[in-house]
Structure formats: C-alpha cells, structure tokens
Write a protein that holds these residues in place. Sequence first.
Motif, PDB file in Angstrom:
ATOM      1  N   ARG A   8     -20.796  18.808  -3.966  1.00 53.20           N
ATOM      2  CA  ARG A   8     -20.891  19.539  -2.545  1.00 53.20           C
ATOM      3  C   ARG A   8     -21.290  20.653  -2.289  1.00 53.20           C
ATOM      4  NH1 ARG A   8     -19.771  25.486  -3.252  1.00 53.20           N
ATOM      5  NH2 ARG A   8     -18.496  24.727  -5.446  1.00 53.20           N
ATOM      6  N   LEU A   9     -22.455  21.070  -3.668  1.00 53.93           N
ATOM      7  CA  LEU A   9     -23.619  21.243  -3.677  1.00 53.93           C
ATOM      8  C   LEU A   9     -25.092  19.991  -3.436  1.00 53.93           C
ATOM      9  CD1 LEU A   9     -23.890  23.609  -6.149  1.00 53.93           C
ATOM     10  CD2 LEU A   9     -22.706  24.299  -4.210  1.00 53.93           C
ATOM     11  N   TYR A  10     -25.145  19.231  -2.973  1.00 54.02           N
ATOM     12  CA  TYR A  10     -26.072  17.855  -3.410  1.00 54.02           C
ATOM     13  C   TYR A  10     -26.734  18.073  -2.003  1.00 54.02           C
ATOM     14  CZ  TYR A  10     -25.984  14.298  -6.622  1.00 54.02           C
ATOM     15  OH  TYR A  10     -26.135  14.084  -7.802  1.00 54.02           O
ATOM     16  N   LEU A  11     -26.272  18.691  -1.006  1.00 55.04           N
ATOM     17  CA  LEU A  11     -27.075  18.429   0.206  1.00 55.04           C
ATOM     18  C   LEU A  11     -27.739  19.550  -0.116  1.00 55.04           C
ATOM     19  CD1 LEU A  11     -27.575  17.946   2.982  1.00 55.04           C
ATOM     20  CD2 LEU A  11     -25.661  18.773   4.116  1.00 55.04           C
ATOM     21  N   ALA A  12     -27.577  21.373   0.045  1.00 46.08           N
ATOM     22  CA  ALA A  12     -27.824  22.445  -0.504  1.00 46.08           C
ATOM     23  C   ALA A  12     -29.315  21.912  -1.890  1.00 46.08           C
ATOM     24  CB  ALA A  12     -27.207  23.500  -0.548  1.00 46.08           C
ATOM     25  N   VAL A  13     -28.704  21.639  -2.729  1.00 36.44           N
ATOM     26  CA  VAL A  13     -28.962  21.405  -4.031  1.00 36.44           C
ATOM     27  C   VAL A  13     -30.552  20.315  -4.149  1.00 36.44           C
ATOM     28  CG1 VAL A  13     -29.404  21.466  -6.799  1.00 36.44           C
ATOM     29  CG2 VAL A  13     -27.956  22.840  -5.571  1.00 36.44           C
ATOM     30  N   ARG A  14     -29.907  18.907  -3.865  1.00 40.66           N
ATOM     31  CA  ARG A  14     -30.870  18.055  -3.991  1.00 40.66           C
ATOM     32  C   ARG A  14     -30.697  16.769  -2.811  1.00 40.66           C
ATOM     33  NH1 ARG A  14     -28.547  12.676  -7.906  1.00 40.66           N
ATOM     34  NH2 ARG A  14     -30.546  12.411  -8.755  1.00 40.66           N
ATOM     35  N   PRO A  15     -31.174  17.207  -1.637  1.00 43.83           N
ATOM     36  CA  PRO A  15     -30.874  16.446  -0.139  1.00 43.83           C
ATOM     37  C   PRO A  15     -32.147  15.161  -0.337  1.00 43.83           C
ATOM     38  CG  PRO A  15     -33.123  18.869  -0.538  1.00 43.83           C
ATOM     39  CD  PRO A  15     -32.311  18.876  -1.856  1.00 43.83           C
ATOM     40  N   GLY A  16     -32.068  13.877  -0.202  1.00 44.55           N
ATOM     41  CA  GLY A  16     -32.196  13.013   0.192  1.00 44.55           C
ATOM     42  C   GLY A  16     -31.670  11.997  -1.149  1.00 44.55           C
ATOM     43  N   ALA A  17     -30.939  12.893  -2.579  1.00 45.64           N
ATOM     44  CA  ALA A  17     -29.563  12.277  -3.226  1.00 45.64           C
ATOM     45  C   ALA A  17     -28.593  11.916  -2.588  1.00 45.64           C
ATOM     46  CB  ALA A  17     -30.336  12.560  -4.547  1.00 45.64           C
ATOM     47  N   GLU A  18     -27.587  11.164  -3.212  1.00 46.41           N
ATOM     48  CA  GLU A  18     -26.457  10.708  -3.032  1.00 46.41           C
ATOM     49  C   GLU A  18     -25.396  10.866  -3.980  1.00 46.41           C
ATOM     50  OE1 GLU A  18     -25.839   7.638  -0.247  1.00 46.41           O
ATOM     51  OE2 GLU A  18     -27.519   8.645   0.951  1.00 46.41           O
ATOM     52  N   TYR A  19     -24.561  11.887  -4.493  1.00 46.57           N
ATOM     53  CA  TYR A  19     -23.656  11.697  -5.794  1.00 46.57           C
ATOM     54  C   TYR A  19     -23.268  10.185  -6.427  1.00 46.57           C
ATOM     55  CZ  TYR A  19     -20.064  12.901  -8.770  1.00 46.57           C
ATOM     56  OH  TYR A  19     -19.822  13.448  -9.908  1.00 46.57           O
ATOM     57  N   ARG A  20     -22.869   9.137  -4.915  1.00 46.81           N
ATOM     58  CA  ARG A  20     -21.948   8.431  -5.113  1.00 46.81           C
ATOM     59  C   ARG A  20     -23.552   7.726  -5.578  1.00 46.81           C
ATOM     60  NH1 ARG A  20     -18.219   7.576  -8.104  1.00 46.81           N
ATOM     61  NH2 ARG A  20     -18.023   9.670  -6.740  1.00 46.81           N
ATOM     62  N   ARG A  21     -24.026   7.418  -5.101  1.00 50.07           N
ATOM     63  CA  ARG A  21     -25.273   6.716  -5.458  1.00 50.07           C
ATOM     64  C   ARG A  21     -25.962   6.859  -6.955  1.00 50.07           C
ATOM     65  NH1 ARG A  21     -30.047   6.287  -1.443  1.00 50.07           N
ATOM     66  NH2 ARG A  21     -30.344   8.354  -2.488  1.00 50.07           N
ATOM     67  N   SER A  22     -25.841   7.895  -7.260  1.00 50.24           N
ATOM     68  CA  SER A  22     -26.284   8.275  -8.407  1.00 50.24           C
ATOM     69  C   SER A  22     -25.265   8.178  -9.242  1.00 50.24           C
ATOM     70  CB  SER A  22     -26.641   9.653  -8.897  1.00 50.24           C
ATOM     71  OG  SER A  22     -27.834  10.513  -8.218  1.00 50.24           O
ATOM     72  N   VAL A  23     -23.742   7.996  -9.964  1.00 50.51           N
ATOM     73  CA  VAL A  23     -22.958   7.407 -10.386  1.00 50.51           C
ATOM     74  C   VAL A  23     -23.084   6.119 -10.285  1.00 50.51           C
ATOM     75  CG1 VAL A  23     -20.449   7.062 -10.905  1.00 50.51           C
ATOM     76  CG2 VAL A  23     -21.445  10.118 -10.529  1.00 50.51           C
ATOM     77  N   ASN A  24     -23.233   5.398  -9.784  1.00 47.39           N
ATOM     78  CA  ASN A  24     -23.199   3.480  -9.294  1.00 47.39           C
ATOM     79  C   ASN A  24     -24.440   3.372 -10.065  1.00 47.39           C
ATOM     80  OD1 ASN A  24     -20.916   3.560  -7.551  1.00 47.39           O
ATOM     81  ND2 ASN A  24     -22.048   3.750  -5.455  1.00 47.39           N
ATOM     82  N   LEU A  25     -25.099   3.402 -10.356  1.00 50.11           N
ATOM     83  CA  LEU A  25     -26.306   3.980 -10.863  1.00 50.11           C
ATOM     84  C   LEU A  25     -26.072   3.349 -12.115  1.00 50.11           C
ATOM     85  CD1 LEU A  25     -29.770   2.992 -10.058  1.00 50.11           C
ATOM     86  CD2 LEU A  25     -29.697   4.888 -11.422  1.00 50.11           C
ATOM     87  N   LEU A  26     -25.548   4.564 -11.882  1.00 56.21           N
ATOM     88  CA  LEU A  26     -25.071   4.792 -14.327  1.00 56.21           C
ATOM     89  C   LEU A  26     -24.317   3.689 -14.214  1.00 56.21           C
ATOM     90  CD1 LEU A  26     -24.800   8.474 -13.973  1.00 56.21           C
ATOM     91  CD2 LEU A  26     -26.523   7.261 -15.606  1.00 56.21           C
ATOM     92  N   ALA A  27     -23.346   3.640 -13.454  1.00 49.60           N
ATOM     93  CA  ALA A  27     -22.069   2.590 -13.648  1.00 49.60           C
ATOM     94  C   ALA A  27     -23.045   1.066 -14.236  1.00 49.60           C
ATOM     95  CB  ALA A  27     -21.331   2.550 -13.129  1.00 49.60           C
ATOM     96  N   GLN A  28     -24.047   0.414 -12.969  1.00 48.92           N
ATOM     97  CA  GLN A  28     -24.328  -0.811 -12.756  1.00 48.92           C
ATOM     98  C   GLN A  28     -25.307  -0.433 -14.458  1.00 48.92           C
ATOM     99  OE1 GLN A  28     -26.956  -1.383  -9.658  1.00 48.92           O
ATOM    100  NE2 GLN A  28     -28.148  -3.035 -10.541  1.00 48.92           N
ATOM    101  N   ALA A  29     -25.704   0.597 -14.543  1.00 53.37           N
ATOM    102  CA  ALA A  29     -27.412   0.392 -15.776  1.00 53.37           C
ATOM    103  C   ALA A  29     -26.089   0.095 -17.269  1.00 53.37           C
ATOM    104  CB  ALA A  29     -27.777   1.372 -16.266  1.00 53.37           C
TER     105      ALA A  29
END
Length: 294
Positions: free
Chosen positions: A173-194
């Motif tokens: 919920r806080l990604y747009l305000a705190v971490r613009p340019g990033a995407e939560y699901r993309r980060s989780v998917n990166l960890l899963a791929q790793a």
Amino acid sequence: MTRTTVPAWLRAMVRDAKRADNPALHALTAGRLAGYRLHTVCDGARCPNKGSCYSHGTATFLILGNTCTRSCAFCAVDHGRPPAVDPEEPRRLAAAVAEMGLTHVVVTSVTRDDLPDGGAGQFAAVINELRKLPGRPRVEVLTPDFRGAPAALATVLAAGPEVFAHNVETVPRLYLAVRPGAEYRRSVNLLAQAARTAKPGTEIKTGIMLGLGEEEAEVMAVLEDVRAAGVTMITLGQYLAPTGRHYPVQRYVPPAEFAKWAEVGRQMGFKSVAAGPLVRSSYHAGEFYREIHV
C-alpha cells in the motif's frame, strides 16, 4: 503528514551506534575506503550504525557510483545522472577487502536503470574478484530489482554469492508514496526467482522497514509473501527519516514489538530473523550468516 517526536530511548540508541568506540580503527577504515576510492552505503544512506561498523573495521560497499536513477522518499542516497561504470572498481574493492581482512563482504549498489543489465555485470565482476582472494571471503549481495529482468538476476547468481538479498522495504500500500519506480510484486517475484535458480545452499534475504504507516496485518502479509517466495533470512528495522525533506516517520516501534516480530518470523520458518530499532539489512550480516552455518 505530522512528524512524531523521537523517543528518548531511541535517541540514546542512535547516539551509541554513531559513537566511534575505537577512533583509531574508525579512522583507519575511513582512510582505507578513501584510498581505494570506494563508496559505502554507510555514508550514502547516512546509516546510524556507521560509527559502530567503522570502529570494528567493517563497511557495506556501494558500487556503481553513489548517484541513483530513482528517488525513493525514504532514502538519503543522491539521485540524478550516475557516472559511467568504472571497470577498475571490482579490483579496487577486492584489494580493500584484502587489506581490511574481511571474511564476510556485503556489496550493494544504487539502482542503475540507465544500464541495459541494471548493473548486474558489475556485481558479478566484484564477486569474481573477491573469489580470487586468499581465504575466499563469503559474499553477500544486496541488489536492486533490475526491473525484474531474469537475465540480470541470472548474471549475479551465476557468480555464486553465499547470500542474495533484495529488500522489499515496505508494504504494498505504501509503495507509491515511499518507493516510486519500484513494484512490490516485482520485488517478491525477483526473490522467488532467486530462490528457484540460485546455487544450492545460497541464502535468500530481504528487509522491511517499520514505522512508515503500515498496519500489523500488512506486515504479516509481507512476511507470508516473502517466506512463500523462498526467503530464508529477513531483517526488520525502524525507519529513520534521513532529513526533514524525506518521508516522515509515522511511528517509533518499541523494542518489545520488534521482539514479537522476531518470534513470528521464527515460527514462520525463516532461518534467521533480525529485528530491532537499529537493525539494517547489512548490519552484523556476517554474524547472522554464521549463526545458521555453524
């Protein structure tokens, strides 16, 4: 957003962490880093633990320059147009590690969306240089999301770090305000791929900041997401606004609450859970690794 007052107990903790307990070694560490023309996240991110780390002869290396292509609201690292990639940086970093006598090396970077591979090749080059050192220090990398590019992640993992880390930082919920340019699901998917593709025995790690306005149920959901993705090591720390221009702290989380999250994490099956007001993803990283590899 209103700003909250830093409680006295946390001010005392930060003051102690910033103190150079060993001024001579602190100065020697700073001098070595300057001599090899290396950046650290300790400086770039204004980490409150810098005094403690430098006084113990350690630091977290920041590669690919000290200017980020993104502008996250929580981060003190400068943003703008980064410099060209320095092909000599991996060699200098390895030389510094050898002189500092490090056995566990943590390497992170600014986000380099300007590069075709997001800087993955430089991470691999650093790992390869460190592998040449006597004693082969353990290597922990903390990477950006590489915009989710599988080839970039594969490049880093092929070099064989002992720990692959990427921080989700906060709740979706806080990604747009705190971490613009990033995407939560993309980060989780990166960890899963790793977790799926890393060499056997590689630890997968992530970190979360608390105090940004997240709800307890949201934190629990993030823990469940990253554990399901295959994360084995996790850190939870208090967000501290670097300056008055950054995203304001919404709440200072008491130590007892961090202790509760540590127990929750252990019950969920994480091998390592580091939780506390001044816990950061790379702070005491070698010790937490050794705890699960005794």
